[in-house]
Design a protein around this motif. Structure first.
Motif, short mmCIF file in Angstrom:
data_model
loop_
_atom_site.label_atom_id
_atom_site.label_comp_id
_atom_site.label_asym_id
_atom_site.label_seq_id
_atom_site.Cartn_x
_atom_site.Cartn_y
_atom_site.Cartn_z
N ALA A 69 61.77 8.24 20.70
CA ALA A 69 62.39 7.30 21.64
C ALA A 69 61.50 6.07 21.71
O ALA A 69 60.30 6.19 21.98
CB ALA A 69 62.56 7.93 23.01
N LEU A 70 62.08 4.91 21.47
CA LEU A 70 61.30 3.68 21.40
C LEU A 70 62.03 2.55 22.12
O LEU A 70 63.25 2.40 21.97
CB LEU A 70 61.04 3.30 19.94
N SER A 71 61.29 1.77 22.89
CA SER A 71 61.84 0.54 23.46
C SER A 71 60.84 -0.58 23.23
O SER A 71 59.64 -0.35 23.08
CB SER A 71 62.14 0.71 24.95
N HIS A 72 61.36 -1.81 23.18
CA HIS A 72 60.52 -2.95 22.80
C HIS A 72 61.07 -4.21 23.46
O HIS A 72 62.27 -4.49 23.37
CB HIS A 72 60.53 -3.09 21.28
N LEU A 73 60.22 -4.98 24.10
CA LEU A 73 60.65 -6.24 24.69
C LEU A 73 61.00 -7.26 23.61
O LEU A 73 60.41 -7.24 22.52
CB LEU A 73 59.55 -6.80 25.60
N THR A 74 61.95 -8.11 23.92
CA THR A 74 62.39 -9.12 22.96
C THR A 74 62.60 -10.45 23.67
O THR A 74 62.84 -10.49 24.88
CB THR A 74 63.71 -8.69 22.29
N ALA A 75 62.52 -11.52 22.90
CA ALA A 75 62.82 -12.85 23.43
C ALA A 75 64.18 -13.34 22.92
O ALA A 75 64.52 -14.51 23.08
CB ALA A 75 61.72 -13.84 23.03
N ASP A 76 64.95 -12.44 22.33
CA ASP A 76 66.23 -12.84 21.74
C ASP A 76 67.19 -13.45 22.77
O ASP A 76 67.97 -14.34 22.44
CB ASP A 76 66.91 -11.62 21.10
N HIS A 77 67.14 -12.96 24.00
CA HIS A 77 68.14 -13.37 24.99
C HIS A 77 67.64 -14.43 25.96
O HIS A 77 68.43 -15.23 26.46
CB HIS A 77 68.61 -12.14 25.78
N GLN A 78 66.36 -14.45 26.24
CA GLN A 78 65.78 -15.42 27.16
C GLN A 78 64.51 -16.00 26.55
O GLN A 78 63.41 -15.72 27.03
CB GLN A 78 65.46 -14.77 28.51
N PRO A 79 64.64 -16.77 25.47
CA PRO A 79 63.46 -17.20 24.73
C PRO A 79 62.45 -18.00 25.55
O PRO A 79 61.24 -17.76 25.44
CB PRO A 79 64.05 -18.05 23.59
N GLU A 80 62.91 -18.92 26.38
CA GLU A 80 61.97 -19.73 27.15
C GLU A 80 61.25 -18.89 28.20
O GLU A 80 60.03 -19.00 28.38
CB GLU A 80 62.70 -20.90 27.81
N ALA A 81 62.00 -18.06 28.91
CA ALA A 81 61.39 -17.23 29.94
C ALA A 81 60.40 -16.24 29.33
O ALA A 81 59.29 -16.05 29.84
CB ALA A 81 62.47 -16.47 30.71
N MET A 82 60.78 -15.63 28.21
CA MET A 82 59.90 -14.66 27.58
C MET A 82 58.66 -15.33 26.99
O MET A 82 57.58 -14.73 26.96
CB MET A 82 60.66 -13.89 26.50
N ALA A 83 58.79 -16.57 26.55
CA ALA A 83 57.61 -17.32 26.09
C ALA A 83 56.64 -17.50 27.25
O ALA A 83 55.42 -17.45 27.08
CB ALA A 83 58.03 -18.66 25.52
N GLY A 84 57.19 -17.68 28.45
CA GLY A 84 56.35 -17.79 29.64
C GLY A 84 55.65 -16.49 29.96
O GLY A 84 54.50 -16.48 30.42
N VAL A 85 56.32 -15.36 29.71
CA VAL A 85 55.69 -14.05 29.93
C VAL A 85 54.52 -13.86 28.97
O VAL A 85 53.45 -13.40 29.36
CB VAL A 85 56.73 -12.92 29.75
N VAL A 86 54.73 -14.22 27.71
CA VAL A 86 53.66 -14.12 26.71
C VAL A 86 52.46 -14.96 27.16
O VAL A 86 51.31 -14.52 27.08
CB VAL A 86 54.16 -14.60 25.33
N GLU A 87 52.73 -16.15 27.68
CA GLU A 87 51.65 -17.02 28.14
C GLU A 87 50.94 -16.41 29.35
O GLU A 87 49.70 -16.45 29.44
CB GLU A 87 52.22 -18.40 28.52
N ALA A 88 51.69 -15.81 30.25
CA ALA A 88 51.10 -15.20 31.44
C ALA A 88 50.19 -14.04 31.08
O ALA A 88 49.18 -13.79 31.75
CB ALA A 88 52.21 -14.72 32.38
N MET A 89 50.52 -13.32 30.01
CA MET A 89 49.74 -12.14 29.61
C MET A 89 48.65 -12.47 28.59
O MET A 89 47.87 -11.60 28.22
CB MET A 89 50.67 -11.09 29.01
N LYS A 90 48.58 -13.73 28.16
CA LYS A 90 47.69 -14.09 27.06
C LYS A 90 46.23 -13.74 27.33
O LYS A 90 45.50 -13.30 26.43
CB LYS A 90 47.82 -15.58 26.75
N HIS A 91 45.78 -13.93 28.56
CA HIS A 91 44.38 -13.71 28.88
C HIS A 91 44.13 -12.37 29.59
O HIS A 91 43.08 -12.16 30.18
CB HIS A 91 43.85 -14.86 29.74
N SER A 92 45.10 -11.49 29.52
CA SER A 92 44.92 -10.15 30.06
C SER A 92 44.30 -9.26 28.99
O SER A 92 44.04 -9.70 27.86
CB SER A 92 46.27 -9.57 30.50
N ARG A 93 44.09 -8.02 29.34
CA ARG A 93 43.56 -7.06 28.36
C ARG A 93 44.58 -6.78 27.27
O ARG A 93 44.23 -6.36 26.17
CB ARG A 93 43.20 -5.76 29.10
#
Length: 269
Positions: free
Chosen positions: A190-214
């Motif tokens: 069983a596998l799930s995976h986040l994608t930016a296919d549907h909300q590219p701008e918002a998900m780009a913001g998530v990537v930026e928010a997590m960039k400096h995390s562990r």
């Protein structure tokens, strides 16, 4: 740190360094997170207002997938990147249907492991391994893995919302293949995976928010996630948005697009 936290937080944990497990816990409404994790969680919600719903949708997929695997006769589970145990843990879901089902959790987050050890103390049917899922030889070769799971019988391998933390240069497809190859025929993944296919701008913001995390994030397209099921027979309805995967009572659960989810069965050779 509060008195209650002291019981489940290892002394050497840097509480100022956000971790994905604890940010996820915060988004799910859990209490096992620190100020740094909540700050990142709030940044995620600023760019992705339905971030909590995305997290809940993914958690709901986990619940339905575990129930489905139990219905297929799976009685043992390997949960990779299990995170911090929150309401609706795999062993709780599985034990509702089969109290004898065995669950081995795997995570490298010290807080997740410490809290799991407290939660599972005295439970002979569930335990935790402190290890990095990107090292399949280490995980699969660990004494507890070989003692706790019977690799002569089908296993339910759970890779839920973890591979979007694995960069391409770590070869996520190769990692998944190593685990798949170790499973006996009749096992399920069983596998799930986040994608930016549907909300590219918002998900780009998530990537930026997590960039400096562990745990920086690497979202992938449908065409990049689908090959992760190579060598497996996808069960209906295939690889779909999480709310569309075998919804309860056949009714699509309300939830945003943002997570691809699927379950595959390893055929007998």
């Amino acid at each position: 740190m509060t008195v209650n936290q002291a019981a489940w937080v290892p002394k050497d944990v840097d509480v100022d360094l956000p971790s994905a497990a604890r940010v996820y816990d915060y988004l799910l409404g859990g209490a096992h997170n620190f100020a740094a994790d909540r700050a990142v969680g709030e940044k995620v919600l600023q760019v992705l207002p339905d971030g909590r719903q995305v997290a809940i949708s993914n958690r709901s997929f986990l619940r339905r997938a575990v129930r489905f695997l139990i219905e297929q006769g799976i009685t043992q589970f390997l949960d990779l990147g299990s995170g911090i145990p929150t309401s609706g843990n795999v062993h709780e879901i599985a034990h509702e249907a089969d109290p004898s089902a065995r669950v081995l959790y795997v995570d490298y987050d010290e807080v997740a492991v410490a809290h799991s050890e407290l939660l599972l103390a005295g439970n002979p049917a569930a335990t935790v391994l402190a290890s990095d899922l990107t090292n399949p030889d280490v995980v699969l070769g660990a004494p507890i893995t070989r003692e706790f799971l019977d690799f002569s019988r089908p296993i339910g391998l759970l890779m839920v919302a973890v591979f979007h933390f694995v960069p391409d240069d770590r070869d996520p497809a190769g990692i998944i293949a190593a685990y798949r190859d170790a499973l006996p025929g009749g096992s399920y993944v069983a596998l799930s995976h986040l994608t930016a296919d549907h909300q590219p701008e918002a998900m780009a913001g998530v990537v930026e928010a997590m960039k400096h995390s562990r745990d920086p994030m690497y979202f992938r397209t449908y065409d990049e996630v689908a090959p992760m099921f190579t060598g497996l027979d996808l069960v209906e309805p295939g690889l779909v948005s999480a709310p569309e995967w075998r919804p309860d009572a056949g009714i699509r659960e309300p939830g945003p697009e943002g997570v691809y989810a699927g379950v595959g069965r390893k055929p007998f050779e």
